[in-house]
Motif scaffolding. Structure first.
Motif, short mmCIF file in Angstrom:
data_model
loop_
_atom_site.label_atom_id
_atom_site.label_comp_id
_atom_site.label_asym_id
_atom_site.label_seq_id
_atom_site.Cartn_x
_atom_site.Cartn_y
_atom_site.Cartn_z
N SER A 122 0.80 -1.23 0.00
CA SER A 122 0.00 0.00 0.00
C SER A 122 0.83 1.28 0.00
O SER A 122 0.30 2.35 0.27
CB SER A 122 -0.97 0.04 1.18
N LEU A 123 2.11 1.19 -0.29
CA LEU A 123 2.94 2.39 -0.18
C LEU A 123 3.56 2.83 -1.50
O LEU A 123 4.33 3.78 -1.53
CB LEU A 123 4.04 2.15 0.87
N MET A 136 2.86 6.50 -2.41
CA MET A 136 3.54 7.45 -1.52
C MET A 136 5.02 7.54 -1.89
O MET A 136 5.61 8.62 -1.93
CB MET A 136 3.37 7.03 -0.06
N PHE A 137 5.62 6.40 -2.17
CA PHE A 137 7.01 6.38 -2.64
C PHE A 137 7.11 7.20 -3.93
O PHE A 137 7.99 8.05 -4.09
CB PHE A 137 7.43 4.93 -2.88
N SER A 180 5.13 9.51 -4.94
CA SER A 180 4.88 10.92 -4.65
C SER A 180 6.14 11.62 -4.17
O SER A 180 6.42 12.76 -4.55
CB SER A 180 3.77 11.07 -3.60
N GLY A 181 6.89 10.93 -3.31
CA GLY A 181 8.17 11.49 -2.86
C GLY A 181 9.11 11.72 -4.03
O GLY A 181 9.76 12.75 -4.13
N LEU A 182 9.13 10.75 -4.93
CA LEU A 182 9.99 10.86 -6.11
C LEU A 182 9.52 11.99 -7.03
O LEU A 182 10.33 12.80 -7.51
CB LEU A 182 9.98 9.52 -6.85
N PHE A 187 7.76 14.57 -6.24
CA PHE A 187 8.03 15.84 -5.56
C PHE A 187 9.48 16.26 -5.77
O PHE A 187 9.77 17.43 -6.08
CB PHE A 187 7.74 15.70 -4.06
N ASN A 218 -4.84 1.33 2.62
CA ASN A 218 -4.33 2.67 2.93
C ASN A 218 -5.05 3.72 2.09
O ASN A 218 -4.41 4.54 1.42
CB ASN A 218 -2.81 2.73 2.66
N MET A 255 -4.18 7.50 1.79
CA MET A 255 -3.08 8.06 0.98
C MET A 255 -3.62 9.05 -0.05
O MET A 255 -2.90 9.97 -0.48
CB MET A 255 -2.32 6.95 0.26
N VAL A 304 -3.36 12.54 1.00
CA VAL A 304 -2.01 13.09 0.85
C VAL A 304 -1.74 13.44 -0.61
O VAL A 304 -1.16 14.48 -0.92
CB VAL A 304 -0.96 12.08 1.38
#
Lengths: 205, 167
Positions: free
Chosen positions: A48-49, A52-53, A55-57, A59, A78, A81, A84
């Motif tokens: 489920s991440l 998010m991973f 999104s960090g990249l 960003f 999740n 998310m 976010v």
């Protein structure tokens, strides 16, 4: 639509996008469709991440387009998310939600809501995502892909792909990326360095 | 400037000195001043997340994009991220610096945090997570050293902030 056909179509449309896949079937299907060992991060060690991973990249590297795959099993684990993702609203990120109504990575176990066909488009819109698309056939995907994924955008894009579950026979033929964790990190990071000029691993104390 | 504000500003300076850009967080009462400080500081992009695991994944992705980041959370939040840290950061050898509150330690009279007093440090040790307890303002410069260490060894680390430091 057939899961692997869908991924093969997406692979045919891919240009320089970086791809992050999720634990389970999207890992397998993207590997089967591309055998990519440089521009894809098979985030198999996560539930489920993946977005998010990604999104960090996205960003960190706004000049690069990022695709993130996630199954609806992962979304069930999740869903928050999406709040976010709405907040970050990254125009270079496309979240592909692969909907097959099951936890495909663990033997197609049903999702908790198996009695109901989840309306992920409605969920995403209710959370406030604006660029939301859904495709349930290759023909529809061919027609709408460019608008959804390559169209002008000011923010995050969420694409639901309605696919059939893999049969046991189909899944046997998929395989998995042979890279271990650090190898994948370095291959992927070096590719980003090449694409962007960023110094990913060169942190000097 | 209150002590809380002074401590928060000193921590923010440490983060900025390391080149941290992305700050991800879930709140804890003890770090609310710190969160407000980084949120107002233009050197950082502060992203409030839905759960602590999302913070871990965001920071890992930012690392792969070459951007420095940290995750701020309470002790209870850390207890929920063992999966994400051991899967993402350990499997792929991706560093991250995680700030937690040392809830449940002596002096924390919130009964709901008794479990953190009992289990937070044993859990950190059980997963071989290097950690440093920061209890005094003069120890805040340790933050930059620990952040750089995570980058050098491709490992996560935890900084536990105490009630005495944050109150």
């Amino acid at each position: 639509m057939k899961y692997l056909e869908c991924f093969k179509f997406l692979a045919s449309k891919r240009q320089d996008e970086l791809v992050v896949t999720s634990a389970g079937n999207s890992n397998q299907a993207w590997w089967a469709a591309t055998h990519d060992t440089r521009s894809s991060f098979y985030l198999g060690a996560s539930m489920s991440l993946s977005t998010m991973f990604a999104s960090g990249l996205a960003f960190a590297r706004p000049e690069v387009k990022v695709w993130a795959f996630m199954g609806d099993g992962a979304l069930s684990m999740n869903t928050g998310m999406l709040f976010v993702e709405r907040q970050m609203n990254l125009p270079n990120l496309t979240h592909f939600l692969v909907s097959n109504g099951c936890y495909g990575g663990t033997g197609n176990a049903d999702l908790p809501s198996r009695e109901v066909r989840n309306d992920y488009v409605a969920i995403a819109r209710a959370i406030g995502l604006e660029r939301v698309f859904s495709f349930d056939s290759i023909a529809a995907l061919e027609d709408g892909f460019d608008e959804a994924v390559n169209g002008n955008r000011s923010g995050h894009t969420f694409v639901v792909l309605e696919v059939e579950r893999f049969s046991e026979e189909e899944e046997k033929g998929l395989g998995l990326s042979p890279m271990d964790g650090p190898e994948m990190k370095y291959r992927f990071g070096r590719r980003i360095e090449e694409l962007t000029g960023a110094d990913i691993f060169g942190y000097r104390v | 400037m209150s002590k809380k504000q002074r401590v928060a500003a000193a921590i923010a300076e440490q983060l900025a000195s390391c080149g941290v850009k992305l700050v991800t967080s879930l709140p804890d009462n003890w770090i609310n001043t710190l969160l407000a400080t980084v949120d107002a500081d233009e050197r950082f992009d502060h992203v409030a997340v839905n759960r602590e695991e999302s913070a871990i994944a965001l920071c890992a992705g930012a690392y792969m994009g070459g951007v420095g980041s940290v995750a701020l959370m309470g002790a209870s939040g850390f207890m929920t991220v063992v999966y994400a840290v051991t899967k993402i950061n350990y499997t792929y050898e991706i560093p991250v610096l995680i700030f937690v509150t040392l809830r449940g330690a002596f002096g924390d009279y919130q009964k709901g945090h008794a479990s953190n007093g009992l289990y937070l440090e044993p859990v950190l040790k059980a997963i071989n997570m290097p950690y440093k307890i920061i209890d005094k303002e003069e120890d805040i410069p340790e933050i930059a050293k620990i952040y750089k260490h995570t980058k050098a060894v491709f490992r996560p680390a935890v900084i536990a902030l105490t009630r005495d430091l944050l109150s």
